[in-house]
Design an enzyme around this catalytic site. Structure first.
Site, PDB file in Angstrom:
ATOM      1  N   ASP A   1       4.716 -12.585 -41.267  1.00  0.00           N
ATOM      2  CA  ASP A   1       4.110 -11.405 -40.855  1.00  0.00           C
ATOM      3  C   ASP A   1       2.686 -11.606 -40.681  1.00  0.00           C
ATOM      4  O   ASP A   1       1.814 -11.167 -40.964  1.00  0.00           O
ATOM      5  CB  ASP A   1       4.229 -10.212 -41.999  1.00  0.00           C
TER       6      ASP A   1
ATOM      7  N   ASP B   1       7.121  -8.007 -38.932  1.00  0.00           N
ATOM      8  CA  ASP B   1       7.453  -6.640 -39.336  1.00  0.00           C
ATOM      9  C   ASP B   1       7.563  -5.790 -38.158  1.00  0.00           C
ATOM     10  O   ASP B   1       6.701  -6.057 -37.131  1.00  0.00           O
ATOM     11  CB  ASP B   1       6.117  -6.202 -40.134  1.00  0.00           C
TER      12      ASP B   1
ATOM     13  N   HIS C   1       8.658  -1.883 -36.874  1.00  0.00           N
ATOM     14  CA  HIS C   1       9.017  -0.711 -37.400  1.00  0.00           C
ATOM     15  C   HIS C   1       9.267   0.044 -36.352  1.00  0.00           C
ATOM     16  O   HIS C   1       8.342   0.057 -35.381  1.00  0.00           O
ATOM     17  CB  HIS C   1       7.744  -0.096 -38.544  1.00  0.00           C
TER      18      HIS C   1
ATOM     19  N   HIS D   1       8.755   5.531 -39.212  1.00  0.00           N
ATOM     20  CA  HIS D   1       9.596   5.041 -40.284  1.00  0.00           C
ATOM     21  C   HIS D   1       9.135   5.916 -41.531  1.00  0.00           C
ATOM     22  O   HIS D   1       8.229   6.315 -41.666  1.00  0.00           O
ATOM     23  CB  HIS D   1       9.321   3.537 -40.214  1.00  0.00           C
TER      24      HIS D   1
ATOM     25  N   HIS E   1       2.131   1.210 -39.179  1.00  0.00           N
ATOM     26  CA  HIS E   1       1.720  -0.152 -38.856  1.00  0.00           C
ATOM     27  C   HIS E   1       2.918  -1.000 -37.906  1.00  0.00           C
ATOM     28  O   HIS E   1       4.082  -0.543 -38.267  1.00  0.00           O
ATOM     29  CB  HIS E   1       1.314  -1.080 -39.957  1.00  0.00           C
TER      30      HIS E   1
ATOM     31  N   LYS F   1      12.199  -7.572 -39.131  1.00  0.00           N
ATOM     32  CA  LYS F   1      12.346  -6.784 -40.276  1.00  0.00           C
ATOM     33  C   LYS F   1      11.723  -5.477 -40.360  1.00  0.00           C
ATOM     34  O   LYS F   1      10.592  -5.356 -39.632  1.00  0.00           O
ATOM     35  CB  LYS F   1      12.433  -7.758 -41.675  1.00  0.00           C
TER      36      LYS F   1
ATOM     37  N   CYS G   1       5.118  -8.920 -49.014  1.00  0.00           N
ATOM     38  CA  CYS G   1       6.311  -9.592 -48.151  1.00  0.00           C
ATOM     39  C   CYS G   1       6.455 -10.989 -48.653  1.00  0.00           C
ATOM     40  O   CYS G   1       7.338 -11.433 -48.517  1.00  0.00           O
ATOM     41  CB  CYS G   1       5.943  -9.285 -46.646  1.00  0.00           C
TER      42      CYS G   1
END
Length: 202
Positions: free
Chosen positions: A9, A47, A49, A53, A82, A107, A152
């Protein structure tokens, strides 16, 4: 080939000026680039999203960023919006040498569940597919770097150790949020899971 570098990330939103900036998040980029140059295999996580989310504070009336709520899969920190799919903030840090990546794993794209770990969503049951990829390539040893150390990176390292991988976290190439003591808890949890914490000269 039995070893892989997992770069977690390193995205604009987690670096200074981003929506969920980790202090000093961009300080690790040069060191990670140097480590990638000599790695047998490189996997980047991202990441990713959808807007709205369920882990975003803005999705819950009356809630603020960093509030805690209970989700069906357990406690969940509510974050500022984010790494929204396709946004500038979701992009990798511009100095990160992404061409070295054998694979990019995204993810957090399931709107109903957050996903800190590179291996499992936050229910600790739904796989991302990374474990299968590593197994089919015969990779047994993982070095993890990136953002954030206490979320993470921590979840990824513990999950990988529980799945039988030999895991080293290079703390000098990570940065932490340290939310209410989360950094010391993460370090203790990683060590308990058998993760090696190492400080190089990143």
């Amino acid at each position: 080939m039995t070893t892989a570098l997992i770069v977690i990330d390193v995205q604009k939103d987690f670096c200074p000026g981003g929506a969920l900036a980790v202090p000093g998040g961009d300080d690790v980029v040069d060191g990670i680039n140097r480590l990638m140059a000599g790695a047998e295999a490189v996997i980047l996580t991202q990441d990713w999203h959808p807007a709205g989310h369920s882990s975003f504070a803005s999705s819950h009336d009356g809630k603020s960023p960093y509030d805690m709520i209970d989700m069906p899969y357990g406690p969940q920190v509510l974050w500022p919006d984010h790494c929204i799919q396709g946004s500038l903030g979701a992009q990798f840090h511009p100095a990160l040498q992404t061409d070295r990546a054998d694979m990019i794993i995204r993810k957090g794209y399931n709107p109903a569940i957050d996903s800190y770990s590179a291996l499992f969503e936050n229910d600790h049951e739904t796989p991302t597919g990374l474990e299968g990829y590593l197994r089919t390539r015969g990779i047994t040893d993982l070095t993890m770097v990136g953002l954030a150390l206490d979320f993470c990176v921590n979840f990824s390292a513990v999950d990988a150790a529980k799945q039988g991988f030999s895991v080293t976290v290079r703390e000098d190439l990570c940065r932490a949020i340290d939310l209410d003591g989360s950094l010391s808890s993460a370090r203790a949890g990683m060590q308990l899971a058998g993760v090696t914490l190492e400080t190089g000269n990143g």
